[in-house]
Design an enzyme around this catalytic site. Structure first.
Site, PDB file in Angstrom:
ATOM      1  N   LYS A 112       0.827  -1.309  -0.123  1.00  0.00           N
ATOM      2  CA  LYS A 112      -0.118  -0.101   0.010  1.00  0.00           C
ATOM      3  C   LYS A 112       1.014   1.183  -0.205  1.00  0.00           C
ATOM      4  O   LYS A 112       0.309   2.408  -0.570  1.00  0.00           O
ATOM      5  CB  LYS A 112      -1.069   0.095   1.096  1.00  0.00           C
ATOM      6  CG  LYS A 112      -2.017  -1.142   1.082  1.00  0.00           C
ATOM      7  CD  LYS A 112      -3.238  -0.374   0.242  1.00  0.00           C
ATOM      8  CE  LYS A 112      -4.377  -1.043   0.257  1.00  0.00           C
ATOM      9  NZ  LYS A 112      -5.614  -0.606  -0.523  1.00  0.00           N
ATOM     10  N   SER A 144       0.326  -9.629  -1.229  1.00  0.00           N
ATOM     11  CA  SER A 144       0.334  -8.285  -0.935  1.00  0.00           C
ATOM     12  C   SER A 144       0.615  -7.817   0.377  1.00  0.00           C
ATOM     13  O   SER A 144       0.859  -6.692   0.510  1.00  0.00           O
ATOM     14  CB  SER A 144      -1.239  -8.133  -1.300  1.00  0.00           C
ATOM     15  OG  SER A 144      -2.158  -8.826  -0.589  1.00  0.00           O
TER      16      SER A 144
END
Length: 464
Positions: A73, A322
């Site tokens: 992120k 992720s």
């Protein structure tokens, strides 16, 4: 780490719309890659011999769980902040998040030396709150779920003039996330498949758009939790739809509505969507820990679990991990569930006469088969006639399904018949299923899944 200031002209809604319309181009991806390199760890592809043998493909892992903030992120957050005007940055940044986006924005804002306000649900684990504060952000706890926290963030942005950074439905953020694809191609130029997790769609939008620019023939496959597949539902409907509810342990991808701005790009660039049940994420966690010594959060494991669902062989496949932000309590629960699902821990009930020597016979049978007893419970009240039968509930450790069956067969041959828990606790089956359907407002399939998990989990810890 300091960051070099970039002037973007005057701020304002029109300027932001103009900037966004220019995103997801090769030029912007190259710009984003250069900028985010200032704040990210270099996460080179890791070849997985284990998953390659399991699937018949050449599997490479993109370990974004190794980023300083524990997830990808920070890429989108930093690039978004870099694209803002000096005036927009000076007003301060605000966002809403319960996890990875919060830490990404906080770290990116700190790198630029600007104020960051993060609105987090009151249910956010303390460790994530403290980590976000540790990057210098001001944390506001509000609401029970993300949607309520997001409404509060938008209200504060309006009241105090903060610049709002959306967690996923932002083309500039998506461009920053897409820099992952640039690195995959640098490490593996002939990559043929990329697996990418999908929550709101920001990561998948950036990765698929850049991948298709670099190689139009590549296949980009999105992966969602089976019970939170908002993108699959939207693509099938041909429009963005909102799911009535989501239920998954992959909290980072538990999204009801995908991004409106992102949807047209995903319609164009995604080749397929795979969905994965939670049980497969649990097993994937064990595989990653044991085979690669990596901690990967449940949302990051979607691509790992999806590897066996690919209907191809001999292909070069890159799976994006992720993130890896998982608290120790959750890890403990996932490990236990994984051992249960792999039949490496199981509970069996044996009925035997209540007389001296019977327990010795059972334990000797198990020992001969190299079973390891973790826990024993002696229930004298399973029958009104103790001389006829008492229940011995045994929790065992085994090497796997074949070893478990070997132990059960030996017990049967030794005169110690085994039975499932429902034989002695009939409320575990249909009655419990109906209760789940009524009180949790779930369908029959989900209720059956919950009963199965309940049976395995609580038989192991001895709660029934």
């Amino acid at each position: 780490m300091g960051a070099k200031e970039r002037k973007s002209g005057e701020g304002g809604e029109d300027m932001r719309k103009t900037n966004e319309s220019a995103m997801l181009t090769l030029e912007k991806f190259e710009e984003a890659s250069e900028l985010v390199s200032r704040v990210i760890q270099k996460t080179e592809l890791v070849y997985s011999e284990y998953f390659s043998l399991q699937t018949g493909n050449k599997v490479y892992l993109k370990p974004e769980n190794m980023q300083l903030t524990g997830a990808y992120k920070v890429r989108g957050a930093y690039y978004k902040i870099s694209s803002l005007s000096e005036e927009e940055r000076a007003r301060g940044i605000i966002t809403a998040s319960a996890g990875n986006h919060a830490q990404g924005v906080a770290y990116a804002a700190k790198s630029y030396g600007v104020k960051a306000v993060i609105v987090m649900p009151t249910t956010t684990p303390l460790i994530k709150v403290n980590r976000t504060k540790g990057y210098g952000a001001e944390v506001v706890l509000y609401g029970d779920v993300y949607d309520e926290a997001c409404e509060k963030a938008l209200l504060l942005a309006k009241e105090k003039g903060y610049t709002f950074v959306h967690p996923f439905d932002d083309l500039t953020v998506a461009t920053g996330q897409g820099t992952i694809a640039m690195e995959i191609f640098q490490d593996l130029p002939l990559v043929e498949y990329i697996l990418v997790p999908i929550g709101g769609g920001g990561l998948a939008t950036g990765v698929s758009a850049l991948a298709k620019l670099l190689n139009p023939k590549i296949k980009v496959i999105g992966v969602e939790p089976e019970n939170a597949a908002c993108m699959k539902a939207s693509l099938e409907a041909g429009r963005v739809v909102t799911l009535p509810q989501v239920s998954t342990i992959a909290d980072g991808t538990a999204v009801k509505t995908p991004g409106e701005k992102l949807f047209p790009y995903l319609q164009k660039n995604l080749d397929d969507i795979l969905t994965v049940p939670d049980e497969e994420l649990v097993v994937a966690f064990l595989d990653m820990v044991e085979s690669h010594k990596m901690i990967v959060e449940n949302s990051g494991l979607l691509t790992v679990a999806a590897l066996k669902h690919l209907r191809v062989k001999g292909k070069k496949v890159a799976a994006i991990l992720s993130g890896g932000n998982m608290d120790v309590i959750t890890m403990s629960s996932v490990v236990q569930q994984g051992l249960i699902l792999r039949d490496r821990i199981f509970t069996v009930s044996v009925l035997l006469p209540d007389k001296p020597g019977e327990l010795t016979g059972v334990s000797a049978t198990i020992a001969k088969e190299n079973g390891n007893v973790i826990k024993l419970e002696h229930n004298q009240f399973v029958s009104i006639n103790r001389n006829a039968a008492v229940e011995l509930r045994i929790t065992l450790e085994a090497f796997g399904t074949a070893h478990k069956e070997q132990i059960l067969t030996a017990l049967e041959k030794g005169g110690y018949p085994t039975a499932p828990m429902e034989a002695y606790y009939p409320w575990i089956g249909p009655p419990l299923q109906l209760s789940f359907q009524k009180h949790l407002d779930c369908d029959e399939a989900e209720a059956k899944r919950l009963v199965a998990l309940y049976r395995e989990r609580f038989s192991t810890v001895g709660l029934f």
